[in-house]
Design a protein around this motif. Structure first.
Motif, PDB file in Angstrom:
ATOM      1  N   ARG A  42       0.823  -1.294  -0.038  1.00  0.00           N
ATOM      2  CA  ARG A  42      -0.114   0.070  -0.073  1.00  0.00           C
ATOM      3  C   ARG A  42       0.942   1.206  -0.074  1.00  0.00           C
ATOM      4  O   ARG A  42       0.555   2.098  -0.728  1.00  0.00           O
ATOM      5  N   ARG A  43       2.009   1.333   0.769  1.00  0.00           N
ATOM      6  CA  ARG A  43       2.877   2.276   0.798  1.00  0.00           C
ATOM      7  C   ARG A  43       3.430   2.703  -0.389  1.00  0.00           C
ATOM      8  O   ARG A  43       3.769   3.597  -0.785  1.00  0.00           O
ATOM      9  N   VAL A  44       4.045   1.377  -0.965  1.00  0.00           N
ATOM     10  CA  VAL A  44       4.773   1.443  -2.384  1.00  0.00           C
ATOM     11  C   VAL A  44       3.758   2.197  -3.268  1.00  0.00           C
ATOM     12  O   VAL A  44       4.140   2.962  -4.150  1.00  0.00           O
ATOM     13  N   VAL A  45       2.511   1.529  -3.439  1.00  0.00           N
ATOM     14  CA  VAL A  45       1.594   2.023  -4.515  1.00  0.00           C
ATOM     15  C   VAL A  45       1.343   3.763  -4.221  1.00  0.00           C
ATOM     16  O   VAL A  45       1.557   4.510  -5.132  1.00  0.00           O
ATOM     17  N   ASP A  46       1.150   4.265  -2.915  1.00  0.00           N
ATOM     18  CA  ASP A  46       0.746   5.354  -2.629  1.00  0.00           C
ATOM     19  C   ASP A  46       2.110   6.220  -3.064  1.00  0.00           C
ATOM     20  O   ASP A  46       1.821   7.519  -3.604  1.00  0.00           O
ATOM     21  N   ASP A  47       3.366   5.646  -2.966  1.00  0.00           N
ATOM     22  CA  ASP A  47       4.398   6.647  -3.030  1.00  0.00           C
ATOM     23  C   ASP A  47       4.750   6.761  -4.601  1.00  0.00           C
ATOM     24  O   ASP A  47       4.926   7.710  -5.032  1.00  0.00           O
ATOM     25  N   PRO A  80      12.952   4.103 -12.482  1.00  0.00           N
ATOM     26  CA  PRO A  80      13.289   3.932 -14.118  1.00  0.00           C
ATOM     27  C   PRO A  80      12.174   3.026 -14.656  1.00  0.00           C
ATOM     28  O   PRO A  80      12.144   2.854 -16.011  1.00  0.00           O
ATOM     29  N   SER A  81      11.224   2.308 -14.295  1.00  0.00           N
ATOM     30  CA  SER A  81      10.633   1.432 -14.693  1.00  0.00           C
ATOM     31  C   SER A  81       9.497   2.453 -15.616  1.00  0.00           C
ATOM     32  O   SER A  81       9.192   1.835 -16.816  1.00  0.00           O
ATOM     33  N   ALA A  82       9.248   3.466 -15.179  1.00  0.00           N
ATOM     34  CA  ALA A  82       8.257   4.360 -15.930  1.00  0.00           C
ATOM     35  C   ALA A  82       9.264   5.311 -16.972  1.00  0.00           C
ATOM     36  O   ALA A  82       8.796   5.389 -17.816  1.00  0.00           O
ATOM     37  N   LEU A  94       2.542  -4.376 -11.277  1.00  0.00           N
ATOM     38  CA  LEU A  94       3.872  -3.280 -11.854  1.00  0.00           C
ATOM     39  C   LEU A  94       2.988  -2.674 -13.163  1.00  0.00           C
ATOM     40  O   LEU A  94       3.453  -1.665 -13.251  1.00  0.00           O
ATOM     41  N   SER A  95       2.613  -3.275 -13.942  1.00  0.00           N
ATOM     42  CA  SER A  95       1.841  -3.086 -14.953  1.00  0.00           C
ATOM     43  C   SER A  95       0.854  -1.632 -14.817  1.00  0.00           C
ATOM     44  O   SER A  95       1.071  -0.770 -15.641  1.00  0.00           O
ATOM     45  N   ARG A  96       0.154  -1.845 -14.007  1.00  0.00           N
ATOM     46  CA  ARG A  96      -0.760  -0.739 -13.556  1.00  0.00           C
ATOM     47  C   ARG A  96       0.041   0.427 -12.922  1.00  0.00           C
ATOM     48  O   ARG A  96      -0.231   1.464 -13.466  1.00  0.00           O
ATOM     49  N   LEU A  97       1.024   0.321 -12.137  1.00  0.00           N
ATOM     50  CA  LEU A  97       2.015   1.436 -11.773  1.00  0.00           C
ATOM     51  C   LEU A  97       2.545   2.185 -12.658  1.00  0.00           C
ATOM     52  O   LEU A  97       2.436   3.589 -13.093  1.00  0.00           O
ATOM     53  N   VAL A  98       3.270   1.185 -13.636  1.00  0.00           N
ATOM     54  CA  VAL A  98       4.063   2.041 -14.879  1.00  0.00           C
ATOM     55  C   VAL A  98       3.224   2.519 -15.914  1.00  0.00           C
ATOM     56  O   VAL A  98       3.504   3.700 -16.158  1.00  0.00           O
ATOM     57  N   GLY A  99       2.272   1.818 -16.052  1.00  0.00           N
ATOM     58  CA  GLY A  99       1.151   2.526 -16.997  1.00  0.00           C
ATOM     59  C   GLY A  99       0.630   3.859 -16.688  1.00  0.00           C
ATOM     60  O   GLY A  99       0.413   4.665 -17.458  1.00  0.00           O
ATOM     61  N   ILE A 145      -6.033  10.119 -12.998  1.00  0.00           N
ATOM     62  CA  ILE A 145      -5.307   8.845 -13.326  1.00  0.00           C
ATOM     63  C   ILE A 145      -4.670   8.306 -12.032  1.00  0.00           C
ATOM     64  O   ILE A 145      -4.615   7.204 -11.526  1.00  0.00           O
ATOM     65  N   LEU A 146      -3.855   9.457 -11.415  1.00  0.00           N
ATOM     66  CA  LEU A 146      -3.062   8.671 -10.309  1.00  0.00           C
ATOM     67  C   LEU A 146      -3.825   8.521  -9.179  1.00  0.00           C
ATOM     68  O   LEU A 146      -3.910   7.413  -8.546  1.00  0.00           O
ATOM     69  N   ARG A 147      -4.933   9.214  -8.966  1.00  0.00           N
ATOM     70  CA  ARG A 147      -5.851   9.019  -7.945  1.00  0.00           C
ATOM     71  C   ARG A 147      -6.533   7.799  -8.094  1.00  0.00           C
ATOM     72  O   ARG A 147      -6.634   7.045  -6.972  1.00  0.00           O
ATOM     73  N   THR A 148      -6.855   7.544  -9.303  1.00  0.00           N
ATOM     74  CA  THR A 148      -7.890   6.326  -9.490  1.00  0.00           C
ATOM     75  C   THR A 148      -6.942   5.115  -9.403  1.00  0.00           C
ATOM     76  O   THR A 148      -7.525   4.120  -8.624  1.00  0.00           O
ATOM     77  N   CYS A 149      -5.923   5.059 -10.067  1.00  0.00           N
ATOM     78  CA  CYS A 149      -4.931   3.733  -9.721  1.00  0.00           C
ATOM     79  C   CYS A 149      -4.477   3.866  -8.639  1.00  0.00           C
ATOM     80  O   CYS A 149      -4.345   2.507  -8.133  1.00  0.00           O
ATOM     81  N   ARG A 150      -4.104   4.842  -7.818  1.00  0.00           N
ATOM     82  CA  ARG A 150      -3.997   4.442  -6.471  1.00  0.00           C
ATOM     83  C   ARG A 150      -4.866   3.754  -5.654  1.00  0.00           C
ATOM     84  O   ARG A 150      -4.604   2.922  -4.793  1.00  0.00           O
ATOM     85  N   ALA A 151      -6.308   4.059  -6.031  1.00  0.00           N
ATOM     86  CA  ALA A 151      -7.313   3.343  -4.958  1.00  0.00           C
ATOM     87  C   ALA A 151      -7.392   2.156  -5.480  1.00  0.00           C
ATOM     88  O   ALA A 151      -7.837   1.201  -4.593  1.00  0.00           O
ATOM     89  N   HIS A 152      -7.202   1.579  -6.781  1.00  0.00           N
ATOM     90  CA  HIS A 152      -7.546   0.218  -7.458  1.00  0.00           C
ATOM     91  C   HIS A 152      -6.248  -0.457  -7.581  1.00  0.00           C
ATOM     92  O   HIS A 152      -6.610  -1.638  -8.093  1.00  0.00           O
ATOM     93  N   ALA A 153      -5.069  -0.064  -7.701  1.00  0.00           N
ATOM     94  CA  ALA A 153      -3.927  -0.806  -8.072  1.00  0.00           C
ATOM     95  C   ALA A 153      -3.621  -2.127  -7.300  1.00  0.00           C
ATOM     96  O   ALA A 153      -3.317  -3.131  -7.906  1.00  0.00           O
ATOM     97  N   LEU A 154      -4.397  -2.238  -6.069  1.00  0.00           N
ATOM     98  CA  LEU A 154      -4.154  -3.245  -5.490  1.00  0.00           C
ATOM     99  C   LEU A 154      -5.462  -4.320  -5.566  1.00  0.00           C
ATOM    100  O   LEU A 154      -5.695  -5.283  -4.910  1.00  0.00           O
TER     101      LEU A 154
END
Length: 200
Positions: free
Chosen positions: A90-95, A110-112, A165-170, A189-198
């Motif tokens: 959760r912390r990794v996603v938020d950061d 560098p992934s993105a 990883l695909s969600r984070l980078v994308g 995009i950031l807000r929505t993906c933070r909420a649903h990445a996991l």
């Protein structure tokens, strides 16, 4: 001309790698010339080939060093265990999906920032990038398995790691692509993906 020591040579090489890391992330590998890179590193143009056979060799080393630093951050988050801000993932996603990461064009993961460059360059760079991706997938899968307390198989953990990883980078690539012209969309995009990445 006095000869430089091994320590000075190593320091100069590190300065080149660090300068290249910033410049490659911000501008892309192809947009950075060796003369500008060496100036940024505080060295002369001619000294580049004392350290690297080519810009591609430097780019591969930048990839390796950048992923090593990012994977160190992941390892530190996982080592910290659950906390007030949530689980390690959760912390990794938020950061990762933060405005600060999006706006740090010359830093961050560098992934993105190197994803497009990796796809356009030779096998040496792609292998370095792929090794970094594999490092993330292994780290994510191990933590997903821990957080699920044995309720998922290793195959399921790996699949979820690929999705994560695909969600984070994308999300980061998209958020950066529209940031200047549609900042609200970038934030969405950031807000929505933070909420649903996991979500799986």
């Amino acid at each position: 001309m006095p000869r430089i020591t091994k320590e000075e040579k190593a320091r100069n090489r590190q300065n080149i790698v660090e300068a290249a890391g910033r410049m490659f992330r911000a501008q892309g590998i192809d947009a950075v010339g060796i003369a500008d890179l060496m100036k940024e590193a505080g060295l002369t143009h001619g000294g580049f080939y004392n350290h690297f056979a080519s810009k591609d060799d430097l780019a591969a080393e930048v990839c390796n060093a950048s992923f090593a630093a990012s994977l160190g951050v992941l390892e530190e988050a996982v080592g910290g265990g659950d906390g007030p801000a949530g689980s390690p993932l959760r912390r990794v996603v938020d950061d990762y999906l933060s405005a600060a990461h999006r706006d740090a064009a010359d830093g961050g993961c560098p992934s993105a920032s190197l994803v497009t460059d990796a796809g356009r360059h030779n096998d040496t760079i792609q292998r370095s990038y792929a090794a970094g991706v594999e490092g993330y997938l292994r780290g994510f899968a191990a933590e997903l398995a821990r957080e699920q307390d044995g309720e998922i198989t290793s195959r399921q953990a790996r699949d979820r790691a690929v999705l994560l990883l695909s969600r984070l980078v994308g999300a980061m690539v998209l958020a950066r692509a529209v940031r200047d012209v549609q900042p609200e969309l970038s934030d969405e995009i950031l807000r929505t993906c933070r909420a649903h990445a996991l979500d799986y």
